[in-house]
Design a protein around this motif. Structure first.
Motif, PDB file in Angstrom:
ATOM      1  N   ASP A 222       0.836  -1.198   0.000  1.00  0.00           N
ATOM      2  CA  ASP A 222       0.000   0.000   0.000  1.00  0.00           C
ATOM      3  C   ASP A 222       0.874   1.252   0.000  1.00  0.00           C
ATOM      4  N   LYS A 223       0.601   2.164  -0.906  1.00  0.00           N
ATOM      5  CA  LYS A 223       1.418   3.367  -1.037  1.00  0.00           C
ATOM      6  C   LYS A 223       1.235   4.265   0.189  1.00  0.00           C
ATOM      7  N   GLY A 224       2.357   4.698   0.751  1.00  0.00           N
ATOM      8  CA  GLY A 224       2.302   5.580   1.903  1.00  0.00           C
ATOM      9  C   GLY A 224       2.065   4.880   3.220  1.00  0.00           C
ATOM     10  N   GLY A 225       1.745   3.586   3.181  1.00  0.00           N
ATOM     11  CA  GLY A 225       1.568   2.826   4.408  1.00  0.00           C
ATOM     12  C   GLY A 225       0.296   3.139   5.171  1.00  0.00           C
ATOM     13  N   THR A 226      -0.695   3.781   4.519  1.00  0.00           N
ATOM     14  CA  THR A 226      -1.918   4.168   5.232  1.00  0.00           C
ATOM     15  C   THR A 226      -2.734   2.949   5.657  1.00  0.00           C
ATOM     16  N   LEU A 251       1.428 -13.041  19.344  1.00  0.00           N
ATOM     17  CA  LEU A 251       1.078 -12.655  17.981  1.00  0.00           C
ATOM     18  C   LEU A 251       2.270 -12.960  17.094  1.00  0.00           C
ATOM     19  N   GLY A 252       2.029 -13.692  16.024  1.00  0.00           N
ATOM     20  CA  GLY A 252       3.143 -14.062  15.163  1.00  0.00           C
ATOM     21  C   GLY A 252       2.737 -14.142  13.710  1.00  0.00           C
ATOM     22  N   GLY A 253       3.743 -14.123  12.847  1.00  0.00           N
ATOM     23  CA  GLY A 253       3.500 -14.260  11.425  1.00  0.00           C
ATOM     24  C   GLY A 253       4.369 -13.334  10.608  1.00  0.00           C
ATOM     25  N   ASP A 254       3.824 -12.940   9.456  1.00  0.00           N
ATOM     26  CA  ASP A 254       4.505 -12.066   8.512  1.00  0.00           C
ATOM     27  C   ASP A 254       3.985 -10.656   8.737  1.00  0.00           C
ATOM     28  N   TRP A 255       4.803  -9.829   9.410  1.00  0.00           N
ATOM     29  CA  TRP A 255       4.396  -8.466   9.754  1.00  0.00           C
ATOM     30  C   TRP A 255       4.601  -7.485   8.604  1.00  0.00           C
ATOM     31  N   ASN A 256       5.367  -7.880   7.586  1.00  0.00           N
ATOM     32  CA  ASN A 256       5.687  -7.002   6.452  1.00  0.00           C
ATOM     33  C   ASN A 256       6.231  -5.647   6.891  1.00  0.00           C
ATOM     34  N   TRP A 276       8.571  -1.104  -0.577  1.00  0.00           N
ATOM     35  CA  TRP A 276       7.430  -1.687   0.132  1.00  0.00           C
ATOM     36  C   TRP A 276       7.695  -1.888   1.619  1.00  0.00           C
ATOM     37  N   LEU A 277       8.948  -1.902   2.031  1.00  0.00           N
ATOM     38  CA  LEU A 277       9.291  -2.214   3.418  1.00  0.00           C
ATOM     39  C   LEU A 277       9.324  -0.951   4.277  1.00  0.00           C
ATOM     40  N   GLN A 278       8.680  -1.039   5.439  1.00  0.00           N
ATOM     41  CA  GLN A 278       8.691   0.068   6.387  1.00  0.00           C
ATOM     42  C   GLN A 278       9.232  -0.419   7.732  1.00  0.00           C
ATOM     43  N   PRO A 279       9.919   0.453   8.472  1.00  0.00           N
ATOM     44  CA  PRO A 279      10.308   0.076   9.841  1.00  0.00           C
ATOM     45  C   PRO A 279       9.076   0.002  10.723  1.00  0.00           C
ATOM     46  N   PHE A 280       9.101  -0.902  11.680  1.00  0.00           N
ATOM     47  CA  PHE A 280       7.957  -1.034  12.577  1.00  0.00           C
ATOM     48  C   PHE A 280       7.919   0.161  13.524  1.00  0.00           C
ATOM     49  N   VAL A 311      23.256 -10.548  -3.100  1.00  0.00           N
ATOM     50  CA  VAL A 311      22.693  -9.569  -4.033  1.00  0.00           C
ATOM     51  C   VAL A 311      21.348  -9.050  -3.528  1.00  0.00           C
ATOM     52  N   ASN A 312      20.381  -9.945  -3.311  1.00  0.00           N
ATOM     53  CA  ASN A 312      19.042  -9.529  -2.884  1.00  0.00           C
ATOM     54  C   ASN A 312      19.064  -8.870  -1.510  1.00  0.00           C
ATOM     55  N   PHE A 313      18.210  -7.881  -1.332  1.00  0.00           N
ATOM     56  CA  PHE A 313      18.038  -7.241  -0.037  1.00  0.00           C
ATOM     57  C   PHE A 313      17.367  -8.226   0.913  1.00  0.00           C
ATOM     58  N   LEU A 314      17.884  -8.299   2.148  1.00  0.00           N
ATOM     59  CA  LEU A 314      17.369  -9.231   3.149  1.00  0.00           C
ATOM     60  C   LEU A 314      16.965  -8.475   4.405  1.00  0.00           C
ATOM     61  N   ALA A 315      15.947  -8.975   5.090  1.00  0.00           N
ATOM     62  CA  ALA A 315      15.488  -8.327   6.312  1.00  0.00           C
ATOM     63  C   ALA A 315      14.773  -9.349   7.189  1.00  0.00           C
ATOM     64  N   VAL A 316      14.440  -8.939   8.408  1.00  0.00           N
ATOM     65  CA  VAL A 316      13.662  -9.776   9.332  1.00  0.00           C
ATOM     66  C   VAL A 316      12.286  -9.145   9.478  1.00  0.00           C
ATOM     67  N   ILE A 317      11.267  -9.807   8.925  1.00  0.00           N
ATOM     68  CA  ILE A 317       9.893  -9.311   9.035  1.00  0.00           C
ATOM     69  C   ILE A 317       8.959 -10.347   9.654  1.00  0.00           C
ATOM     70  N   ASP A 318       9.507 -11.520   9.978  1.00  0.00           N
ATOM     71  CA  ASP A 318       8.709 -12.588  10.571  1.00  0.00           C
ATOM     72  C   ASP A 318       9.176 -12.828  12.007  1.00  0.00           C
ATOM     73  N   GLY A 319       8.232 -12.923  12.922  1.00  0.00           N
ATOM     74  CA  GLY A 319       8.569 -13.136  14.320  1.00  0.00           C
ATOM     75  C   GLY A 319       7.342 -13.020  15.195  1.00  0.00           C
ATOM     76  N   PHE A 320       7.564 -12.796  16.498  1.00  0.00           N
ATOM     77  CA  PHE A 320       6.481 -12.842  17.473  1.00  0.00           C
ATOM     78  C   PHE A 320       6.515 -11.620  18.390  1.00  0.00           C
ATOM     79  N   LEU A 321       5.337 -11.201  18.806  1.00  0.00           N
ATOM     80  CA  LEU A 321       5.171 -10.206  19.855  1.00  0.00           C
ATOM     81  C   LEU A 321       4.402 -10.870  20.980  1.00  0.00           C
ATOM     82  N   VAL A 322       4.952 -10.816  22.226  1.00  0.00           N
ATOM     83  CA  VAL A 322       4.348 -11.590  23.312  1.00  0.00           C
ATOM     84  C   VAL A 322       4.067 -10.705  24.518  1.00  0.00           C
ATOM     85  N   SER A 323       3.061 -11.107  25.284  1.00  0.00           N
ATOM     86  CA  SER A 323       2.681 -10.386  26.498  1.00  0.00           C
ATOM     87  C   SER A 323       3.707 -10.654  27.596  1.00  0.00           C
TER      88      SER A 323
END
Length: 353
Positions: A222-226, A251-256, A276-280, A311-323
């Motif tokens: 989504d353009k602009g991240g709205t 909460l877990g999965g692909d946060w993008n 397409w990638l934004q910092p959380f 060559v390809n750009f790599l990042a960490v976008i998959d993981g968990f948020l826990v209480s």
């Protein structure tokens, strides 16, 4: 002669316009519009009770519909392809990832981009294949992409898509619910886009509380991240409500999003940060919630070109948020070198306090 030619051209144009109008009417009238909440069924629900004080594991894996292996690119990310190269390659990817899941022996799996009947993955029912491979697990599926025909890219369109989220567990569950996420593209683009959602799974714990596991896959392009902001606001409200109940929450999965506590500079690349990638956002969620990520293993690659190490750009976008009442024992990113998917899986080991 000129009049006949003009009439012929006009006839062709009118026919094309009529065909397009009929197609848009069909797509609009058949558009998948689920309600805000949908109760889901769990096949083969287990009797094993979740226990506090004992470690258990959760693995998240975006399997990329078994069509985004090392040799693939994707048109939405700057590439040209929209489908798996062949049915044989799709089956090979799916079998390899199912073997990984079986060999990992996690107590719960939360999977994204699992197709049930899609042109892009040769109409292989991946939910059925994975569930059959993981005997002894309950399975719950929710659609987040259901379109009769995606007409792009024009030269080789994605075609029909039926895909979604899959949660599998060895523990007894009391309920599973599909929550529709807010934020939609305008007509007619939305008619060909995902209907983003998450699966909420509730597991009774032996101390009278509940473990709530959320399987999610947020928006990326989504353009602009709205739209992503709307989704995160919704999630934040949801977390606040659950935290007030005193339940355990994972909460877990692909946060993008590039997840907190990670740095893409650790991973050699010749590409720049993708659009397409934004910092959380730092302000998200309660302050006492914590991220469970592996900062040393990338969980996603760019898809503008086939994978080449370094060559390809790599990042960490998959993981968990826990209480705060969930102890993070260990988090392991599995470096599968993006052989069968554009994502690497991540396993978290937790203890309910």
């Amino acid at each position: 002669m000129i009049k006949k030619t003009l009439k012929w051209l006009a006839s062709i144009m009118l026919t094309a316009i009529a065909a397009l109008a009929i197609f848009l009417i069909y797509i609009t009238t058949t558009d998948y519009k689920p309600p805000a909440k949908v109760e889901l069924l769990a096949s083969n629900n287990n009797s094993l009770m979740m226990k506090h004080g004992e470690p258990f594991t959760v693995t998240t894996f975006n399997i990329g519909y078994a069509g985004l292996d090392q040799g693939q690119d994707f048109f939405m990310d700057g590439g040209t392809m929209s489908r798996s190269r062949s049915k044989g390659q799709t089956e090979a990817n799916l079998n390899a990832m199912a073997d990984f899941l079986s060999d990992t022996h996690s107590d719960l799996y939360i999977l994204q981009e699992v197709d049930v009947h899609s042109t892009r993955s040769n109409h292989i029912n991946q939910v059925q294949k994975i569930s059959h491979r993981l005997q002894g697990y309950s399975d719950t599926f929710a659609y987040n992409y259901k379109v009769p025909w995606v007409p792009v890219p024009l030269a080789h369109p994605m075609g029909a898509v039926q895909s979604g989220l899959l949660t599998l567990s060895t523990f007894h569950s009391s309920s599973h619910t599909r929550f529709d996420l807010p934020g939609k593209e305008s007509w007619p683009v939305q008619q060909f886009e995902l209907d983003r959602a998450f699966i909420e799974s509730r597991f009774p714990v032996d101390n009278g509380k509940e473990l709530v596991v959320v399987n999610l896959h947020l928006s990326a392009f989504d353009k602009g991240g709205t739209i992503r902001k709307q989704q995160l606001d919704f999630l934040e409200d949801y977390i606040d409500q659950e935290a007030e109940k005193g339940n355990y929450l994972i909460l877990g999965g692909d946060w993008n999003h590039s997840l907190p506590g990670t740095d893409h500079n650790k991973f050699p690349s010749k590409q720049e940060w993708p659009q397409w990638l934004q910092p959380f956002p730092d302000t998200f969620g309660p302050e006492d919630f914590r991220w469970a990520v592996d900062p040393n293993i990338p969980s996603v690659r760019t898809l503008d070109a086939a994978y080449q190490e370094g060559v390809n750009f790599l990042a960490v976008i998959d993981g968990f948020l826990v209480s705060p009442n969930v102890e993070i024992v260990d988090v392991t990113g599995h470096d599968l070198n993006f052989k069968n998917s554009d994502h690497n899986p991540v396993t978290g080991k937790f203890i309910l306090k």
